[in-house]
Design a protein around this motif. Structure first.
Motif, PDB file in Angstrom:
ATOM      1  N   HIS A  10       1.151  -1.426  -0.023  1.00 14.07           N
ATOM      2  CA  HIS A  10       0.546  -0.215   0.191  1.00 14.07           C
ATOM      3  C   HIS A  10       0.937   1.544   0.506  1.00 14.07           C
ATOM      4  O   HIS A  10       2.044   1.200   0.875  1.00 14.07           O
ATOM      5  CB  HIS A  10      -0.822  -0.191   1.324  1.00 14.07           C
ATOM      6  N   ARG A  11       0.191   2.462   0.038  1.00 12.50           N
ATOM      7  CA  ARG A  11       0.544   3.779  -0.367  1.00 12.50           C
ATOM      8  C   ARG A  11      -0.557   4.424  -0.209  1.00 12.50           C
ATOM      9  O   ARG A  11      -1.016   4.289   0.448  1.00 12.50           O
ATOM     10  CB  ARG A  11       1.537   3.992  -1.473  1.00 12.50           C
ATOM     11  N   MET A  12       0.421   5.902   0.645  1.00 17.66           N
ATOM     12  CA  MET A  12      -0.453   6.755   1.343  1.00 17.66           C
ATOM     13  C   MET A  12      -0.199   8.359   0.688  1.00 17.66           C
ATOM     14  O   MET A  12      -0.405   8.454   0.164  1.00 17.66           O
ATOM     15  CB  MET A  12       0.264   6.993   2.978  1.00 17.66           C
ATOM     16  N   ASP A  13      -1.688   8.245   0.102  1.00 19.31           N
ATOM     17  CA  ASP A  13      -1.998   9.667  -0.805  1.00 19.31           C
ATOM     18  C   ASP A  13      -2.073  10.574  -0.322  1.00 19.31           C
ATOM     19  O   ASP A  13      -1.584  10.276   1.441  1.00 19.31           O
ATOM     20  CB  ASP A  13      -3.542   8.718  -1.778  1.00 19.31           C
ATOM     21  N   ALA A  14      -1.900  12.141  -1.388  1.00 20.30           N
ATOM     22  CA  ALA A  14      -2.097  13.380  -0.876  1.00 20.30           C
ATOM     23  C   ALA A  14      -2.801  13.104   0.786  1.00 20.30           C
ATOM     24  O   ALA A  14      -2.805  14.057   1.419  1.00 20.30           O
ATOM     25  CB  ALA A  14      -1.943  13.736  -0.990  1.00 20.30           C
ATOM     26  N   GLN A  15      -4.109  12.473   0.615  1.00 17.23           N
ATOM     27  CA  GLN A  15      -5.057  12.727   1.748  1.00 17.23           C
ATOM     28  C   GLN A  15      -5.341  11.648   2.734  1.00 17.23           C
ATOM     29  O   GLN A  15      -5.868  12.242   3.836  1.00 17.23           O
ATOM     30  CB  GLN A  15      -6.615  12.603   0.366  1.00 17.23           C
ATOM     31  N   GLY A  16      -4.484  11.710   2.823  1.00 15.45           N
ATOM     32  CA  GLY A  16      -3.899  10.224   4.227  1.00 15.45           C
ATOM     33  C   GLY A  16      -4.554   8.978   4.476  1.00 15.45           C
ATOM     34  O   GLY A  16      -4.625   8.100   5.172  1.00 15.45           O
ATOM     35  N   ARG A  31       5.619   9.217 -10.932  1.00 15.61           N
ATOM     36  CA  ARG A  31       5.763  10.339 -10.856  1.00 15.61           C
ATOM     37  C   ARG A  31       6.690  11.340  -9.606  1.00 15.61           C
ATOM     38  O   ARG A  31       7.145  11.517  -9.290  1.00 15.61           O
ATOM     39  CB  ARG A  31       4.286  11.516 -10.770  1.00 15.61           C
ATOM     40  N   ASP A  32       6.207   9.938  -9.290  1.00 14.52           N
ATOM     41  CA  ASP A  32       6.809   9.647  -7.326  1.00 14.52           C
ATOM     42  C   ASP A  32       8.141   9.431  -7.137  1.00 14.52           C
ATOM     43  O   ASP A  32       9.003  10.329  -6.128  1.00 14.52           O
ATOM     44  CB  ASP A  32       5.399   8.712  -6.560  1.00 14.52           C
TER      45      ASP A  32
END
Length: 204
Positions: A10-16, A31-32
């Protein structure tokens, strides 16, 4: 939730929010990776520039002291502007020291006096003075009074007694709170003019 609690895959997005790797588009992953790679390089460059700046100041201070000792002069610190030039005159290093100033509460008294003048002068069609003064007391992006703009009011040739008192109040309101040093590098071109070597990433 911090990085340590993100479960595998999993990864955490900009909204948490936790997003499964399988749901992230390849272009978003690329991009990341690019952003992280460039930031790491920029951070490393920032640290090396900091180290270089420290070394430059230390080396210049040591040379100034060495030069002074040739004439049995004891310098009181490393303040002051210094110009160092290579033997052939092609290269030049400048260390400039600028005072950091701020204004105390007397600046408000100065502004009140100036406002008194403006209320009368605007009635006599002198709006350009009003605009100039209003701009001088406008704060910058960080919310601080722009000291240069305020001090520039001294250049106006106005004999009104209240204006003169305001200028005195401004002068007395100035407080030196420290110094900031600048180091600049120059190289002489084919026309004999010194051109600055930019260390600003936006100007390179």
């Amino acid at each position: 939730m911090n990085q340590m609690t993100i479960p595998p895959g999993h990864r955490m997005d900009a909204q948490g929010r936790l997003v499964p790797e399988s749901k992230i588009k390849p272009i978003d992953k690329t991009r990341d990776e690019l952003v992280r790679e460039l930031y790491a390089e920029a951070e490393d460059l920032n640290q090396r520039i900091r180290a270089f700046k420290t070394k430059v100041h230390q080396d210049i201070a040591a040379f100034v002291q060495l030069s002074a000792e040739q004439y049995d002069v004891k310098l009181g610190g490393d303040k002051g502007n210094v110009h160092l030039t290579s033997f052939d005159g092609e290269l030049k290093v400048l260390r400039a020291m600028a005072e950091l100033i701020m204004f105390d509460e007397r600046l408000q008294s100065a502004k009140d006096l100036i406002d008194q003048c403006l209320r009368e002068w605007t009635a006599d069609a002198r709006p350009e003075i009003s605009l100039l003064v209003q701009d001088a007391f406008r704060v910058d992006a960080t919310g601080k009074i722009r000291t240069g703009a305020v001090l520039a009011l001294h250049r106006l040739d106005i004999e009104d007694e209240r204006w003169q008192r305001a200028m005195t109040a401004i002068s007395e309101a100035v407080q030196v709170v420290g110094t900031k040093s600048y180091v600049r590098f120059y190289k002489r071109d084919a026309n004999g003019q010194y051109k600055a070597l930019s260390l600003n990433i936006a100007e390179v």
